[in-house]
Design a protein around this motif. Structure first.
Motif, PDB file in Angstrom:
ATOM      1  N   LEU A   1       0.820  -1.207   0.000  1.00 16.42           N
ATOM      2  CA  LEU A   1       0.000   0.000   0.000  1.00 16.42           C
ATOM      3  C   LEU A   1       0.858   1.263   0.000  1.00 16.42           C
ATOM      4  O   LEU A   1       1.847   1.354   0.731  1.00 16.42           O
ATOM      5  N   LYS A   2       0.460   2.209  -0.804  1.00 18.77           N
ATOM      6  CA  LYS A   2       1.106   3.522  -0.835  1.00 18.77           C
ATOM      7  C   LYS A   2       0.115   4.551  -0.315  1.00 18.77           C
ATOM      8  O   LYS A   2      -0.818   4.931  -1.019  1.00 18.77           O
ATOM      9  N   PHE A   3       0.303   4.988   0.917  1.00 15.42           N
ATOM     10  CA  PHE A   3      -0.634   5.926   1.517  1.00 15.42           C
ATOM     11  C   PHE A   3      -0.431   7.322   0.934  1.00 15.42           C
ATOM     12  O   PHE A   3       0.623   7.921   1.085  1.00 15.42           O
ATOM     13  N   LYS A   4      -1.465   7.823   0.273  1.00 13.37           N
ATOM     14  CA  LYS A   4      -1.369   9.123  -0.396  1.00 13.37           C
ATOM     15  C   LYS A   4      -1.708  10.283   0.539  1.00 13.37           C
ATOM     16  O   LYS A   4      -1.119  11.354   0.432  1.00 13.37           O
ATOM     17  N   GLY A   5      -2.678  10.087   1.434  1.00 13.75           N
ATOM     18  CA  GLY A   5      -2.982  11.159   2.350  1.00 13.75           C
ATOM     19  C   GLY A   5      -4.396  11.114   2.897  1.00 13.75           C
ATOM     20  O   GLY A   5      -5.213  10.270   2.527  1.00 13.75           O
TER      21      GLY A   5
ATOM     22  N   LEU B   1      -5.502  17.258   2.515  1.00 14.58           N
ATOM     23  CA  LEU B   1      -6.375  18.021   1.622  1.00 14.58           C
ATOM     24  C   LEU B   1      -7.681  18.261   2.366  1.00 14.58           C
ATOM     25  O   LEU B   1      -8.271  17.329   2.919  1.00 14.58           O
ATOM     26  N   ILE B   2      -8.129  19.507   2.404  1.00 14.39           N
ATOM     27  CA  ILE B   2      -9.361  19.875   3.107  1.00 14.39           C
ATOM     28  C   ILE B   2     -10.401  20.320   2.099  1.00 14.39           C
ATOM     29  O   ILE B   2     -10.133  21.187   1.260  1.00 14.39           O
TER      30      ILE B   2
ATOM     31  N   ALA C   1      -2.010  22.294   4.458  1.00 15.98           N
ATOM     32  CA  ALA C   1      -2.916  21.521   3.607  1.00 15.98           C
ATOM     33  C   ALA C   1      -3.572  22.419   2.563  1.00 15.98           C
ATOM     34  O   ALA C   1      -3.863  23.588   2.828  1.00 15.98           O
ATOM     35  N   GLN C   2      -3.791  21.874   1.390  1.00 17.92           N
ATOM     36  CA  GLN C   2      -4.561  22.594   0.390  1.00 17.92           C
ATOM     37  C   GLN C   2      -6.030  22.571   0.799  1.00 17.92           C
ATOM     38  O   GLN C   2      -6.532  21.560   1.288  1.00 17.92           O
ATOM     39  N   ILE C   3      -6.719  23.688   0.611  1.00 20.62           N
ATOM     40  CA  ILE C   3      -8.136  23.754   0.931  1.00 20.62           C
ATOM     41  C   ILE C   3      -8.910  24.115  -0.330  1.00 20.62           C
ATOM     42  O   ILE C   3      -8.513  25.004  -1.084  1.00 20.62           O
TER      43      ILE C   3
ATOM     44  N   LYS D   1      -2.591  14.401  -6.559  1.00 19.30           N
ATOM     45  CA  LYS D   1      -1.454  15.296  -6.350  1.00 19.30           C
ATOM     46  C   LYS D   1      -0.985  15.340  -4.904  1.00 19.30           C
ATOM     47  O   LYS D   1       0.131  15.775  -4.633  1.00 19.30           O
ATOM     48  N   ILE D   2      -1.840  14.941  -3.971  1.00 20.59           N
ATOM     49  CA  ILE D   2      -1.473  15.089  -2.567  1.00 20.59           C
ATOM     50  C   ILE D   2      -0.501  13.990  -2.145  1.00 20.59           C
ATOM     51  O   ILE D   2      -0.435  12.919  -2.736  1.00 20.59           O
TER      52      ILE D   2
END
Length: 293
Positions: A114-118, A151-152, A179-181, A196-197
């Motif tokens: 598993l590759k945890f992206k976020g 990411l929010i 975090a990007q919102i 992208k995250i």
């Protein structure tokens, strides 16, 4: 390796709606998604949102982040053994701390697959403005879900004025500036934004397990069809400690029950075209006196 996204957010924020959008977009991109869902109660009505053919595992009547962590690990191991897929979407219960929920993902049994992206946190913008009505425990969890997001999604922006939209965005971004919102309506976000995250290093975790939140899930069964007006009068009389209701309501004059969703004073009715078990799950605090009309 399989990309993994964890969807966080308080009850009724829009996580399941986000899940449906992302499933479709992943398929459109030629990827095969799989889903792991967590629910506090013994039944998961949200699993109906996952269409046939999508590998699905569920953890019911427990929290992925505490008492159910070992069960979560077992379910994920079974999913990996039985199915082939490209993307794993994990929807946590609204009472889950997002960082604590990562334990199952990083199990040594399958971590190399598993590759945890976020963490994608769906924040209910309307609830943010009315946060003074939340109990201290619920507010603490709400903050933690935002603080640890990669990411929010500031969701339900259509319910706010332009000034309120700016206020929520500014305040939420200030809580987690890294975090990007994204301002969203009905949790609609391009799948490309998720891709992208990348997971950031998490800070200190303030534990907020379900046992301290005093959240309960109560199943209420209908004995007979009800009038929609009477049912909605009952909804309006509910205490503010009721955060979420979902299930199937039998209405007088209709052959099949209606799928029903309720969050933060707002109700949504959707027609069904098959017989479903006529009951609802109520989630909140202090539910002892909550009964059907």
């Amino acid at each position: 390796m399989i990309d993994v996204y964890l969807f966080s957010g308080f009850l009724g924020s829009g996580k399941t709606t986000l899940l449906k959008h992302v499933i479709q977009q992943a398929k459109d991109a030629g990827l095969k998604p799989a889903v792991f869902m967590n629910e506090l109660g013994e039944m998961n009505f949200d699993s109906d949102a996952v269409e046939d053919g999508i590998p699905l595992k569920e953890l019911l009547d427990g929290c992925i982040c505490c008492t159910g962590s070992e069960k979560s690990e077992a379910q994920l191991q079974t999913l990996l053994a039985e199915e082939e897929f490209d993307v794993l979407l994990i929807e946590t219960t609204g009472a889950a701390h997002p960082v604590e929920a990562l334990d199952a993902i990083f199990s040594p049994l399958f971590a190399e697959k598993l590759k945890f992206k976020g963490i994608v946190t769906v924040a209910d913008s309307k609830r943010w403005l009315d946060r003074s009505q939340l109990s201290p425990q619920i507010w603490s969890l709400y903050l933690e879900q935002i603080r640890h997001a990669d990411l929010i999604l500031a969701n339900k922006m259509d319910l706010l004025t332009e000034a309120e939209q700016a206020q929520v965005t500014f305040e939420v971004q200030g809580l987690n500036p890294e975090a990007q919102i994204i301002q969203t309506v009905q949790s609609k976000v391009p799948f490309s934004q998720l891709q992208k995250i990348s997971a950031s290093k998490s800070g200190a975790v303030q534990e907020a397990p379900v046992s301290k939140l005093n959240l309960n899930a109560k199943v209420l069964e209908f004995q007979n069809p009800v009038k929609r007006d009477d049912f909605e009068d009952w909804l309006r009389a509910l205490p503010e400690s009721v955060f979420r209701i979902k299930g199937y309501v039998p209405l007088e004059g209709d052959k099949y029950p209606h799928a029903f969703q309720y969050a933060y004073g707002m109700a949504q009715w959707l027609p069904e075209y098959m017989k479903m078990q006529t009951q609802i799950v109520v989630i909140g605090e202090n539910l002892e006196g909550i009964e059907l009309p």
